[in-house]
Write a protein that holds these residues in place. Structure first.
Motif, PDB file in Angstrom:
ATOM      1  N   PHE A 140       0.826  -1.210   0.000  1.00  0.00           N
ATOM      2  CA  PHE A 140       0.000   0.000   0.000  1.00  0.00           C
ATOM      3  C   PHE A 140       0.861   1.261   0.000  1.00  0.00           C
ATOM      4  O   PHE A 140       0.508   2.250  -0.630  1.00  0.00           O
ATOM      5  CB  PHE A 140      -0.952  -0.009   1.190  1.00  0.00           C
ATOM      6  N   LYS A 141       1.998   1.209   0.700  1.00  0.00           N
ATOM      7  CA  LYS A 141       2.914   2.361   0.696  1.00  0.00           C
ATOM      8  C   LYS A 141       3.475   2.595  -0.700  1.00  0.00           C
ATOM      9  O   LYS A 141       3.575   3.732  -1.154  1.00  0.00           O
ATOM     10  CB  LYS A 141       4.053   2.134   1.698  1.00  0.00           C
ATOM     11  N   ALA A 142       3.836   1.518  -1.406  1.00  0.00           N
ATOM     12  CA  ALA A 142       4.377   1.640  -2.766  1.00  0.00           C
ATOM     13  C   ALA A 142       3.322   2.192  -3.720  1.00  0.00           C
ATOM     14  O   ALA A 142       3.618   3.042  -4.561  1.00  0.00           O
ATOM     15  CB  ALA A 142       4.891   0.286  -3.257  1.00  0.00           C
ATOM     16  N   ILE A 143       2.082   1.727  -3.586  1.00  0.00           N
ATOM     17  CA  ILE A 143       1.003   2.206  -4.448  1.00  0.00           C
ATOM     18  C   ILE A 143       0.722   3.685  -4.178  1.00  0.00           C
ATOM     19  O   ILE A 143       0.574   4.477  -5.110  1.00  0.00           O
ATOM     20  CB  ILE A 143      -0.268   1.355  -4.256  1.00  0.00           C
ATOM     21  N   ALA A 144       0.683   4.068  -2.903  1.00  0.00           N
ATOM     22  CA  ALA A 144       0.366   5.449  -2.535  1.00  0.00           C
ATOM     23  C   ALA A 144       1.432   6.433  -3.004  1.00  0.00           C
ATOM     24  O   ALA A 144       1.131   7.585  -3.313  1.00  0.00           O
ATOM     25  CB  ALA A 144       0.185   5.552  -1.026  1.00  0.00           C
ATOM     26  N   THR A 145       2.686   5.983  -3.073  1.00  0.00           N
ATOM     27  CA  THR A 145       3.785   6.886  -3.465  1.00  0.00           C
ATOM     28  C   THR A 145       4.258   6.642  -4.898  1.00  0.00           C
ATOM     29  O   THR A 145       5.295   7.161  -5.297  1.00  0.00           O
ATOM     30  CB  THR A 145       4.972   6.710  -2.496  1.00  0.00           C
ATOM     31  N   ASP A 146       3.512   5.854  -5.658  1.00  0.00           N
ATOM     32  CA  ASP A 146       3.855   5.533  -7.056  1.00  0.00           C
ATOM     33  C   ASP A 146       5.247   4.940  -7.195  1.00  0.00           C
ATOM     34  O   ASP A 146       5.956   5.196  -8.170  1.00  0.00           O
ATOM     35  CB  ASP A 146       3.720   6.764  -7.957  1.00  0.00           C
ATOM     36  N   LYS A 147       5.670   4.146  -6.208  1.00  0.00           N
ATOM     37  CA  LYS A 147       6.959   3.462  -6.280  1.00  0.00           C
ATOM     38  C   LYS A 147       6.758   2.073  -6.875  1.00  0.00           C
ATOM     39  O   LYS A 147       5.644   1.587  -7.016  1.00  0.00           O
ATOM     40  CB  LYS A 147       7.583   3.349  -4.885  1.00  0.00           C
ATOM     41  N   GLU A 148       7.872   1.432  -7.224  1.00  0.00           N
ATOM     42  CA  GLU A 148       7.809   0.088  -7.781  1.00  0.00           C
ATOM     43  C   GLU A 148       7.227  -0.868  -6.741  1.00  0.00           C
ATOM     44  O   GLU A 148       7.605  -0.844  -5.568  1.00  0.00           O
ATOM     45  CB  GLU A 148       9.209  -0.371  -8.180  1.00  0.00           C
ATOM     46  N   LEU A 149       6.322  -1.720  -7.191  1.00  0.00           N
ATOM     47  CA  LEU A 149       5.678  -2.667  -6.284  1.00  0.00           C
ATOM     48  C   LEU A 149       6.623  -3.813  -5.959  1.00  0.00           C
ATOM     49  O   LEU A 149       7.318  -4.313  -6.842  1.00  0.00           O
ATOM     50  CB  LEU A 149       4.409  -3.231  -6.920  1.00  0.00           C
ATOM     51  N   PRO A 150       6.651  -4.247  -4.710  1.00  0.00           N
ATOM     52  CA  PRO A 150       7.489  -5.395  -4.366  1.00  0.00           C
ATOM     53  C   PRO A 150       6.896  -6.663  -4.973  1.00  0.00           C
ATOM     54  O   PRO A 150       5.676  -6.770  -5.144  1.00  0.00           O
ATOM     55  CB  PRO A 150       7.410  -5.432  -2.836  1.00  0.00           C
ATOM     56  N   TYR A 151       7.763  -7.626  -5.311  1.00  0.00           N
ATOM     57  CA  TYR A 151       7.250  -8.898  -5.827  1.00  0.00           C
ATOM     58  C   TYR A 151       6.699  -9.702  -4.658  1.00  0.00           C
ATOM     59  O   TYR A 151       7.390  -9.943  -3.669  1.00  0.00           O
ATOM     60  CB  TYR A 151       8.331  -9.713  -6.537  1.00  0.00           C
ATOM     61  N   ILE A 152       5.454 -10.088  -4.769  1.00  0.00           N
ATOM     62  CA  ILE A 152       4.807 -10.906  -3.744  1.00  0.00           C
ATOM     63  C   ILE A 152       4.042 -12.001  -4.475  1.00  0.00           C
ATOM     64  O   ILE A 152       3.154 -11.717  -5.271  1.00  0.00           O
ATOM     65  CB  ILE A 152       3.825 -10.086  -2.890  1.00  0.00           C
ATOM     66  N   SER A 153       4.376 -13.245  -4.218  1.00  0.00           N
ATOM     67  CA  SER A 153       3.656 -14.340  -4.862  1.00  0.00           C
ATOM     68  C   SER A 153       2.375 -14.629  -4.081  1.00  0.00           C
ATOM     69  O   SER A 153       2.251 -14.307  -2.901  1.00  0.00           O
ATOM     70  CB  SER A 153       4.523 -15.600  -4.920  1.00  0.00           C
ATOM     71  N   PHE A 154       1.432 -15.267  -4.741  1.00  0.00           N
ATOM     72  CA  PHE A 154       0.190 -15.650  -4.078  1.00  0.00           C
ATOM     73  C   PHE A 154       0.493 -16.608  -2.924  1.00  0.00           C
ATOM     74  O   PHE A 154      -0.114 -16.513  -1.859  1.00  0.00           O
ATOM     75  CB  PHE A 154      -0.773 -16.305  -5.074  1.00  0.00           C
ATOM     76  N   VAL A 155       1.436 -17.511  -3.128  1.00  0.00           N
ATOM     77  CA  VAL A 155       1.798 -18.473  -2.078  1.00  0.00           C
ATOM     78  C   VAL A 155       2.337 -17.746  -0.847  1.00  0.00           C
ATOM     79  O   VAL A 155       2.006 -18.100   0.282  1.00  0.00           O
ATOM     80  CB  VAL A 155       2.807 -19.509  -2.624  1.00  0.00           C
ATOM     81  N   MET A 177      -5.521  -4.260  -7.241  1.00  0.00           N
ATOM     82  CA  MET A 177      -5.395  -4.465  -8.685  1.00  0.00           C
ATOM     83  C   MET A 177      -3.975  -4.234  -9.233  1.00  0.00           C
ATOM     84  O   MET A 177      -3.523  -5.003 -10.065  1.00  0.00           O
ATOM     85  CB  MET A 177      -6.406  -3.608  -9.442  1.00  0.00           C
ATOM     86  N   PRO A 178      -3.244  -3.207  -8.780  1.00  0.00           N
ATOM     87  CA  PRO A 178      -1.879  -3.036  -9.309  1.00  0.00           C
ATOM     88  C   PRO A 178      -0.988  -4.262  -9.075  1.00  0.00           C
ATOM     89  O   PRO A 178      -0.199  -4.632  -9.942  1.00  0.00           O
ATOM     90  CB  PRO A 178      -1.345  -1.814  -8.553  1.00  0.00           C
ATOM     91  N   LEU A 179      -1.121  -4.920  -7.933  1.00  0.00           N
ATOM     92  CA  LEU A 179      -0.324  -6.112  -7.647  1.00  0.00           C
ATOM     93  C   LEU A 179      -0.680  -7.234  -8.617  1.00  0.00           C
ATOM     94  O   LEU A 179       0.191  -7.853  -9.208  1.00  0.00           O
ATOM     95  CB  LEU A 179      -0.539  -6.580  -6.209  1.00  0.00           C
ATOM     96  N   TRP A 180      -1.961  -7.497  -8.799  1.00  0.00           N
ATOM     97  CA  TRP A 180      -2.394  -8.572  -9.687  1.00  0.00           C
ATOM     98  C   TRP A 180      -1.973  -8.275 -11.117  1.00  0.00           C
ATOM     99  O   TRP A 180      -1.525  -9.165 -11.833  1.00  0.00           O
ATOM    100  CB  TRP A 180      -3.910  -8.759  -9.573  1.00  0.00           C
ATOM    101  N   ARG A 181      -2.101  -7.025 -11.549  1.00  0.00           N
ATOM    102  CA  ARG A 181      -1.703  -6.660 -12.914  1.00  0.00           C
ATOM    103  C   ARG A 181      -0.198  -6.834 -13.106  1.00  0.00           C
ATOM    104  O   ARG A 181       0.264  -7.292 -14.141  1.00  0.00           O
ATOM    105  CB  ARG A 181      -2.113  -5.217 -13.210  1.00  0.00           C
ATOM    106  N   GLN A 182       0.581  -6.424 -12.101  1.00  0.00           N
ATOM    107  CA  GLN A 182       2.046  -6.553 -12.187  1.00  0.00           C
ATOM    108  C   GLN A 182       2.439  -8.021 -12.302  1.00  0.00           C
ATOM    109  O   GLN A 182       3.307  -8.371 -13.099  1.00  0.00           O
ATOM    110  CB  GLN A 182       2.704  -5.936 -10.955  1.00  0.00           C
ATOM    111  N   GLN A 183       1.818  -8.878 -11.522  1.00  0.00           N
ATOM    112  CA  GLN A 183       2.165 -10.297 -11.548  1.00  0.00           C
ATOM    113  C   GLN A 183       1.901 -10.890 -12.929  1.00  0.00           C
ATOM    114  O   GLN A 183       2.693 -11.673 -13.441  1.00  0.00           O
ATOM    115  CB  GLN A 183       1.360 -11.070 -10.490  1.00  0.00           C
ATOM    116  N   VAL A 184       0.784 -10.515 -13.548  1.00  0.00           N
ATOM    117  CA  VAL A 184       0.444 -11.019 -14.878  1.00  0.00           C
ATOM    118  C   VAL A 184       1.425 -10.479 -15.913  1.00  0.00           C
ATOM    119  O   VAL A 184       1.884 -11.209 -16.795  1.00  0.00           O
ATOM    120  CB  VAL A 184      -1.009 -10.647 -15.240  1.00  0.00           C
ATOM    121  N   ALA A 185       1.796  -9.196 -15.802  1.00  0.00           N
ATOM    122  CA  ALA A 185       2.711  -8.580 -16.772  1.00  0.00           C
ATOM    123  C   ALA A 185       4.118  -9.168 -16.671  1.00  0.00           C
ATOM    124  O   ALA A 185       4.775  -9.406 -17.690  1.00  0.00           O
ATOM    125  CB  ALA A 185       2.753  -7.071 -16.554  1.00  0.00           C
TER     126      ALA A 185
END
Length: 169
Positions: free
Chosen positions: A13-28, A80-88
């Protein structure tokens, strides 16, 4: 069944709020953190006549037949940004696995399984396997629910009954 609201880390949420790169987080990883969630709280202590801080840790001892995971329980658009990043970033690997194994003794140990190959490196007594059987999506703009359900191959055509609903009823 066990119902879990998938817990997303604050760093996301901090990365999304500040338009920074999202950390990689797997569903697992998200599921493992959710399974062993620790929540800080305050409870009333009769002896002290005051509130005392406690940490409540979720650590399942028995696993149900069905595991229901709510992936966007609050503030749906924030995820949504996390899910979109994972797909991309991983177009050949779905973010949502079709099978996972969870260790019965340590629910923080979760293995993603490929449907094409069974992982026989762990004993079945030590692990419980969950398969993705359905995905239900809430379409917020039109307030509709859309369900995608996997029907097991063991069902024959005679076992599948689809009832039509007359719109006049």
């Amino acid at each position: 069944s066990l119902v879990l609201d998938l817990e997303y880390p604050n760093e996301l949420f901090k990365a999304i709020a500040t338009d920074k790169e999202l950390p990689y987080i797997s569903f697992v990883d998200l599921l493992a953190n959710t399974m062993t969630l620790a929540v800080k709280n305050r409870l009333w202590c009769d002896q002290l006549k005051d509130y005392t801080p406690v940490v409540l840790v979720r650590n399942p001892k028995k696993f149900p037949e069905s595991l229901l995971i709510n992936c966007a329980h609050e503030n749906r658009g924030a995820y949504m940004p996390l899910w979109r990043q994972q797909v991309a970033e991983n177009p050949d690997e779905a973010f949502l696995p079709t099978r996972v194994k969870i260790n019965r003794n340590d629910s923080n140990k979760i293995i993603r399984l490929d449907l094409a190959r069974e992982d026989s490196s762990v004993s079945d007594d030590e692990w419980v396997v969950y398969e993705l059987d359905a995905v239900i999506s809430h379409i917020h703009t039109s307030d509709h629910l859309v369900a995608h359900i996997r029907i097991p191959e063991s069902y024959t055509e005679s076992q599948i009954v689809i009832n039509s609903v007359d719109s006049n009823e």
